[in-house]
Write an enzyme that holds these catalytic residues in place. Structure first.
Site, PDB file in Angstrom:
ATOM      1  CE  LYS A   1     132.043  30.252 128.025  1.00  0.00           C
ATOM      2  NZ  LYS A   1     133.215  30.675 127.276  1.00  0.00           N
TER       3      LYS A   1
ATOM      4  CG  ASP B   1     128.778  31.380 125.987  1.00  0.00           C
ATOM      5  OD1 ASP B   1     128.981  30.783 124.916  1.00  0.00           O
ATOM      6  OD2 ASP B   1     129.561  32.215 126.471  1.00  0.00           O
TER       7      ASP B   1
END
Ligand code: C5P
Length: 312
Positions: free
Chosen positions: A18, A145
């Site tokens: 990401k 996350d």
């Protein structure tokens, strides 16, 4: 047909890295985390996580940076697999193999990605069909996350980053990631931010309307203008050479650049694939970056890539 269990011999899940398009950090909370408002995008750098039934729990990491990843009980993929086994009452251990492409300790959520992949792989391998909300809860316990890496795409994260909601984003974006020689520890970057802020009042962060409209437009120039990361100055403070890398990438023609998450990777947004190749060559040839990766986003989250093969 016999009633023998239909268990896949091995299940492989592919999981992306990401980048945070916006990472706004609020005050430190009582639990030691900071409240965040972030917008994640999943990008096409992948780890493959394979699980196979075994007599004991184990994890092996393969790839150029494998030696930097712990292959013991602290490994996030192994912790993910065991957390799901405990929650679901599964008694069969798995042997985990991680084929690692996502930079380690690079601010791209490589460890969290492996945890997300292990949850999705084991859920499939054990035939559990765990409810999405339950999987996300387990994911959030493993790291802020992790829920996003199950979801993928482009999404907003609040709380400490673990509460996600999809964001309307059009088009595809081209990225060049400048990798550093040595990783940065996320807690140390948050601590440095606290130190830099001192006694200054810090408000609860809210997502910026400018970023949302840039994503709706699908225009890379608009997005480049509004990339923002509150951890950037803290990462620069710990690693002054990162600022030079960012400046170099901008001078070489990137539309925008930002420290990825807590760093040290720098993410550059470029106009198209050709611009990505040009920038990658310039960054490496000039020595501004130790290594580079090109990727595009958004891509989907953790996905099974091998189908089940029936045994027995
Ligand atoms: O949850 P995650 O593994 O991403 O967090 C790693 C570390 O980063 C935490 O232990 C904490 O020190 C810091 N962190 C934080 N606030 C957040 C997310 C992470 O302070 N919202």
């Amino acid at each position: 047909m016999s009633s023998a269990m239909v268990t896949p011999a091995a299940t492989t899940v592919r999981v992306p890295a990401k980048v945070n398009l916006e990472l706004l950090v609020g005050p430190a909370r009582a639990d030691g985390f900071h409240s965040l408002s972030t917008v994640y995008q999943a990008v096409s750098l992948f780890d493959d996580v394979t699980v196979e039934s075994a007599d004991d729990w184990s994890v092996v990491v393969r790839g150029a940076q494998a030696s930097f990843v712990p292959a013991d009980a602290t490994n996030l993929a192994l912790r993910g697999a065991r957390a799901l086994a405990d929650a679901a009452g599964v008694q069969t251990p798995v042997a985990i193999t991680i084929d690692k492409e996502i930079p380690v300790a690079g601010g791209m959520a490589g460890g969290s990605a492996d945890a997300a992949a292990a949850l999705v792989a084991c859920d499939h391998h054990w035939g559990l069909r765990t409810r999405r909300e339950e999987l996300e809860e387990l994911a959030a316990e493993l790291g802020s996350d992790v829920p996003f890496l199950i979801a993928g795409g482009t999404a907003m994260g609040s709380g400490r980053g673990e509460l996600i909601a999809p964001v309307l984003a059009r088009g595809a974006f081209n990225w060049v990631f400048a990798l550093a020689r040595e990783g940065l520890s996320t807690p140390s970057v948050f601590r440095e931010l606290d130190r830099l802020r001192g006694d200054a009042e810090v408000l609860e962060p809210v997502p910026s309307p400018e970023l949302m409209s840039a994503l709706r437009s699908g225009d890379a120039h608009s997005l480049a203008a509004v990339l923002a990361n509150d951890l950037q100055e803290a990462a620069f403070s710990l690693r002054p050479e990162l600022r030079e890398c960012l400046d170099a990438g901008m001078a070489f023609g990137a539309l925008g650049g930002i420290v990825s998450g807590s760093g040290p990777t720098i993410a550059f947004l470029v106009a198209d694939r050709e611009a990505a190749l040009d920038l990658a060559v310039s960054l490496t040839a000039s020595g501004a970056a130790a290594d580079v990766r090109r990727a595009s986003g958004p891509v989907q989250g953790a996905q099974v890539v091998t189908g089940p093969r029936a045994l027995g």
